[in-house]
Design a protein around this motif. Structure first.
Motif, PDB file in Angstrom:
ATOM      1  N   ASN A 168       0.841  -1.190   0.000  1.00 50.57           N
ATOM      2  CA  ASN A 168       0.000   0.000   0.000  1.00 50.57           C
ATOM      3  C   ASN A 168       0.878   1.241   0.000  1.00 50.57           C
ATOM      4  O   ASN A 168       1.806   1.361   0.811  1.00 50.57           O
ATOM      5  N   SER A 169       0.582   2.189  -0.886  1.00 54.27           N
ATOM      6  CA  SER A 169       1.325   3.443  -0.973  1.00 54.27           C
ATOM      7  C   SER A 169       2.819   3.155  -1.137  1.00 54.27           C
ATOM      8  O   SER A 169       3.205   2.436  -2.053  1.00 54.27           O
ATOM      9  N   TYR A 170       3.664   3.671  -0.242  1.00 56.09           N
ATOM     10  CA  TYR A 170       5.104   3.431  -0.381  1.00 56.09           C
ATOM     11  C   TYR A 170       5.436   1.941  -0.320  1.00 56.09           C
ATOM     12  O   TYR A 170       6.419   1.494  -0.915  1.00 56.09           O
ATOM     13  N   GLY A 171       4.614   1.155   0.373  1.00 58.38           N
ATOM     14  CA  GLY A 171       4.808  -0.285   0.373  1.00 58.38           C
ATOM     15  C   GLY A 171       4.683  -0.872  -1.021  1.00 58.38           C
ATOM     16  O   GLY A 171       5.332  -1.877  -1.351  1.00 58.38           O
ATOM     17  N   GLY A 172       3.844  -0.265  -1.875  1.00 54.85           N
ATOM     18  CA  GLY A 172       3.750  -0.701  -3.257  1.00 54.85           C
ATOM     19  C   GLY A 172       5.033  -0.445  -4.021  1.00 54.85           C
ATOM     20  O   GLY A 172       5.458  -1.252  -4.851  1.00 54.85           O
ATOM     21  N   THR A 173       5.672   0.693  -3.734  1.00 53.95           N
ATOM     22  CA  THR A 173       6.960   0.987  -4.352  1.00 53.95           C
ATOM     23  C   THR A 173       7.992  -0.053  -3.951  1.00 53.95           C
ATOM     24  O   THR A 173       8.767  -0.549  -4.781  1.00 53.95           O
ATOM     25  N   SER A 211       6.336   7.918  -9.526  1.00 56.95           N
ATOM     26  CA  SER A 211       6.978   8.978 -10.305  1.00 56.95           C
ATOM     27  C   SER A 211       7.935   9.813  -9.472  1.00 56.95           C
ATOM     28  O   SER A 211       7.877   9.844  -8.237  1.00 56.95           O
ATOM     29  N   GLY A 212       8.833  10.510 -10.177  1.00 57.87           N
ATOM     30  CA  GLY A 212       9.741  11.432  -9.506  1.00 57.87           C
ATOM     31  C   GLY A 212       9.018  12.585  -8.843  1.00 57.87           C
ATOM     32  O   GLY A 212       9.462  13.094  -7.813  1.00 57.87           O
ATOM     33  N   ALA A 213       7.890  13.002  -9.417  1.00 58.71           N
ATOM     34  CA  ALA A 213       7.123  14.096  -8.819  1.00 58.71           C
ATOM     35  C   ALA A 213       6.619  13.708  -7.434  1.00 58.71           C
ATOM     36  O   ALA A 213       6.607  14.524  -6.509  1.00 58.71           O
ATOM     37  N   TRP A 214       6.206  12.435  -7.288  1.00 57.33           N
ATOM     38  CA  TRP A 214       5.762  11.987  -5.957  1.00 57.33           C
ATOM     39  C   TRP A 214       6.904  12.061  -4.958  1.00 57.33           C
ATOM     40  O   TRP A 214       6.712  12.474  -3.814  1.00 57.33           O
ATOM     41  N   VAL A 215       8.090  11.645  -5.376  1.00 61.55           N
ATOM     42  CA  VAL A 215       9.250  11.682  -4.474  1.00 61.55           C
ATOM     43  C   VAL A 215       9.498  13.105  -3.992  1.00 61.55           C
ATOM     44  O   VAL A 215       9.690  13.355  -2.795  1.00 61.55           O
ATOM     45  N   GLU A 216       9.477  14.059  -4.911  1.00 56.06           N
ATOM     46  CA  GLU A 216       9.713  15.455  -4.532  1.00 56.06           C
ATOM     47  C   GLU A 216       8.646  15.957  -3.562  1.00 56.06           C
ATOM     48  O   GLU A 216       8.959  16.610  -2.555  1.00 56.06           O
ATOM     49  N   ASN A 217       7.394  15.665  -3.870  1.00 58.88           N
ATOM     50  CA  ASN A 217       6.308  16.115  -2.990  1.00 58.88           C
ATOM     51  C   ASN A 217       6.403  15.476  -1.610  1.00 58.88           C
ATOM     52  O   ASN A 217       6.178  16.137  -0.589  1.00 58.88           O
ATOM     53  N   MET A 218       6.729  14.181  -1.567  1.00 56.12           N
ATOM     54  CA  MET A 218       6.810  13.487  -0.290  1.00 56.12           C
ATOM     55  C   MET A 218       7.970  14.013   0.540  1.00 56.12           C
ATOM     56  O   MET A 218       7.841  14.198   1.765  1.00 56.12           O
ATOM     57  N   VAL A 219       9.107  14.255  -0.086  1.00 53.68           N
ATOM     58  CA  VAL A 219      10.253  14.799   0.653  1.00 53.68           C
ATOM     59  C   VAL A 219       9.902  16.165   1.232  1.00 53.68           C
ATOM     60  O   VAL A 219      10.218  16.458   2.401  1.00 53.68           O
ATOM     61  N   ASP A 220       9.222  17.002   0.458  1.00 53.20           N
ATOM     62  CA  ASP A 220       8.806  18.313   0.970  1.00 53.20           C
ATOM     63  C   ASP A 220       7.847  18.160   2.151  1.00 53.20           C
ATOM     64  O   ASP A 220       7.977  18.837   3.176  1.00 53.20           O
ATOM     65  N   THR A 221       6.870  17.260   2.005  1.00 48.18           N
ATOM     66  CA  THR A 221       5.880  17.047   3.066  1.00 48.18           C
ATOM     67  C   THR A 221       6.534  16.533   4.341  1.00 48.18           C
ATOM     68  O   THR A 221       6.252  17.010   5.452  1.00 48.18           O
ATOM     69  N   ILE A 255      14.301  10.604   5.359  1.00 46.10           N
ATOM     70  CA  ILE A 255      13.984  11.624   4.353  1.00 46.10           C
ATOM     71  C   ILE A 255      15.057  11.665   3.271  1.00 46.10           C
ATOM     72  O   ILE A 255      14.747  11.701   2.065  1.00 46.10           O
ATOM     73  N   ASP A 256      16.321  11.636   3.671  1.00 41.57           N
ATOM     74  CA  ASP A 256      17.401  11.648   2.681  1.00 41.57           C
ATOM     75  C   ASP A 256      17.356  10.410   1.793  1.00 41.57           C
ATOM     76  O   ASP A 256      17.602  10.489   0.582  1.00 41.57           O
ATOM     77  N   ASP A 257      17.047   9.269   2.375  1.00 41.88           N
ATOM     78  CA  ASP A 257      16.998   8.035   1.587  1.00 41.88           C
ATOM     79  C   ASP A 257      15.851   8.057   0.586  1.00 41.88           C
ATOM     80  O   ASP A 257      15.991   7.569  -0.543  1.00 41.88           O
ATOM     81  N   ILE A 258      14.710   8.611   0.979  1.00 46.62           N
ATOM     82  CA  ILE A 258      13.590   8.714   0.037  1.00 46.62           C
ATOM     83  C   ILE A 258      13.936   9.695  -1.084  1.00 46.62           C
ATOM     84  O   ILE A 258      13.621   9.463  -2.255  1.00 46.62           O
ATOM     85  N   ALA A 259      14.599  10.794  -0.729  1.00 46.55           N
ATOM     86  CA  ALA A 259      14.990  11.783  -1.740  1.00 46.55           C
ATOM     87  C   ALA A 259      15.896  11.174  -2.804  1.00 46.55           C
ATOM     88  O   ALA A 259      15.883  11.601  -3.966  1.00 46.55           O
ATOM     89  N   ALA A 260      16.685  10.170  -2.427  1.00 48.16           N
ATOM     90  CA  ALA A 260      17.622   9.541  -3.365  1.00 48.16           C
ATOM     91  C   ALA A 260      17.022   8.338  -4.076  1.00 48.16           C
ATOM     92  O   ALA A 260      17.716   7.670  -4.855  1.00 48.16           O
ATOM     93  N   ALA A 261      15.737   8.062  -3.846  1.00 43.87           N
ATOM     94  CA  ALA A 261      15.126   6.848  -4.389  1.00 43.87           C
ATOM     95  C   ALA A 261      15.065   6.886  -5.910  1.00 43.87           C
ATOM     96  O   ALA A 261      14.815   7.932  -6.522  1.00 43.87           O
ATOM     97  N   ARG A 262      15.291   5.731  -6.516  1.00 47.12           N
ATOM     98  CA  ARG A 262      15.183   5.588  -7.969  1.00 47.12           C
ATOM     99  C   ARG A 262      13.717   5.423  -8.346  1.00 47.12           C
ATOM    100  O   ARG A 262      12.973   4.692  -7.697  1.00 47.12           O
ATOM    101  N   THR A 263      13.291   6.097  -9.399  1.00 45.24           N
ATOM    102  CA  THR A 263      11.910   5.966  -9.860  1.00 45.24           C
ATOM    103  C   THR A 263      11.846   4.990 -11.034  1.00 45.24           C
ATOM    104  O   THR A 263      12.869   4.484 -11.501  1.00 45.24           O
ATOM    105  N   PHE A 264      10.645   4.752 -11.520  1.00 43.77           N
ATOM    106  CA  PHE A 264      10.429   3.710 -12.517  1.00 43.77           C
ATOM    107  C   PHE A 264      10.037   4.312 -13.860  1.00 43.77           C
ATOM    108  O   PHE A 264       9.561   5.437 -13.948  1.00 43.77           O
ATOM    109  N   GLY A 265      10.198   3.512 -14.905  1.00 46.96           N
ATOM    110  CA  GLY A 265       9.794   3.912 -16.244  1.00 46.96           C
ATOM    111  C   GLY A 265       9.448   2.693 -17.072  1.00 46.96           C
ATOM    112  O   GLY A 265       9.476   1.549 -16.584  1.00 46.96           O
TER     113      GLY A 265
END
Length: 285
Positions: free
Chosen positions: A114-119, A143-153, A195-205
């Motif tokens: 669920n949510s980040y668990g899905g990632t 997506s990378g946009a989610w990572v940015e928003n989550m790090v900000d939040t 927070i730093d580890d999430i900011a560095a997370a690789r996204t998918f394509g």
């Protein structure tokens, strides 16, 4: 509930045995056949823990004849909280070690995230495909946009919790659950590398999705900002389906009409039958 030592950490784990199949269910044809994949649940970030799955999905899944494993992710709930190791690579290693400690290393499992668990479930299927028989992804952030928003939040939340008396005040009001969740959030956000580890997370394509060779069910709310990413996954993965739940956003676990439960159980039955067929040495179409 029990504590398990794996990957040098103590994990809070709950296992639910597979109940006898309901005689009205379609999989009654071979109750003595080989068991299907165990179903392992991966929860979301910070204030989430294994309990969020218990009533909506974990108990119904066990009653439908699937072995269930729930655990608190690193640093969450009642699992041990080290200062580092909240990156996705370590999360995959954590899961692999936990499966080995539970005696499930030689038997591919079905991951429900669920949510980040899905990632995390998706990272596991890509990095360790031999461990994964199938995926169910509930509102997965891809997506990378989610990572940015989550790090900000999370950064804003960390500032608000730093040196805050809120947890002690809640405890003083005997709101013990809220106090505990607040304390866990403060510990994770201000005293670990989360927070730093999430900011560095690789996204998918598309290239990553094309490498997914297990069956995938993705479930999103129709108003979710994560729906476009889910649609891209389904376009490119070889065996993936998308179920959109009307009227919901990023809260599909709150769906109470039974639609989510039926969708998940149907997907699990499909994966189980495929696993049984493969074990018998019959080609799966």
């Amino acid at each position: 509930m029990t504590d398990i030592l794996a990957n040098s950490l103590r994990w809070h784990v709950q296992r639910l045995p597979a109940a006898l199949p309901d005689p009205d269910r379609e999989h009654r044809d071979d109750p003595a056949g080989p068991p299907g994949p165990a179903v392992v649940f991966l929860h979301g970030l910070v204030v989430d823990n294994l309990s969020s799955f218990y009533c909506p999905l974990a108990v119904p899944v066990a009653r439908a004849g699937h072995e269930v494993v729930l655990y608190d992710l690193r640093g969450h709930g009642l699992s041990e909280r080290p200062p580092t190791g909240y990156d996705t690579r370590t999360a995959v290693a954590d899961l692999a070690a936990l499966l080995a400690a539970l005696g499930l290393a030689g038997r591919p499992v079905h991951l429900v995230g669920n949510s980040y668990g899905g990632t995390l479930a998706l990272h596991t299927a890509l990095a360790r495909p031999e461990l994964v028989a199938g995926l169910t992804l509930l509102e997965p952030p891809l997506s990378g946009a989610w990572v940015e928003n989550m790090v900000d939040t999370l950064s804003v939340a960390a500032l608000s919790l730093e040196d805050s008396p809120v947890s002690a005040e809640l405890a003083g009001l005997r709101l013990r659950k809220a106090a505990r969740l607040t304390a866990v959030a403060d510990a994770l956000l201000n005293h670990t590398s989360l927070i730093d580890d999430i900011a560095a997370a690789r996204t998918f394509g598309p290239a990553e999705y094309a490498r997914l060779h297990c069956p995938v069910l993705t479930v999103c709310g129709e108003h979710s900002e994560l729906l476009p990413g889910a649609r891209e996954l389904v376009r490119h993965a070889p065996d993936a389906r998308l179920r959109v739940l009307p009227g919901l956003g990023h809260d599909v676990l709150k769906e109470t009409s039974g639609v989510l439960r039926a969708a998940v159980l149907g997907h699990l039955d499909t994966v189980r039958q495929a696993a049984r067929t493969a074990e018998r040495g019959v080609l799966v179409p």
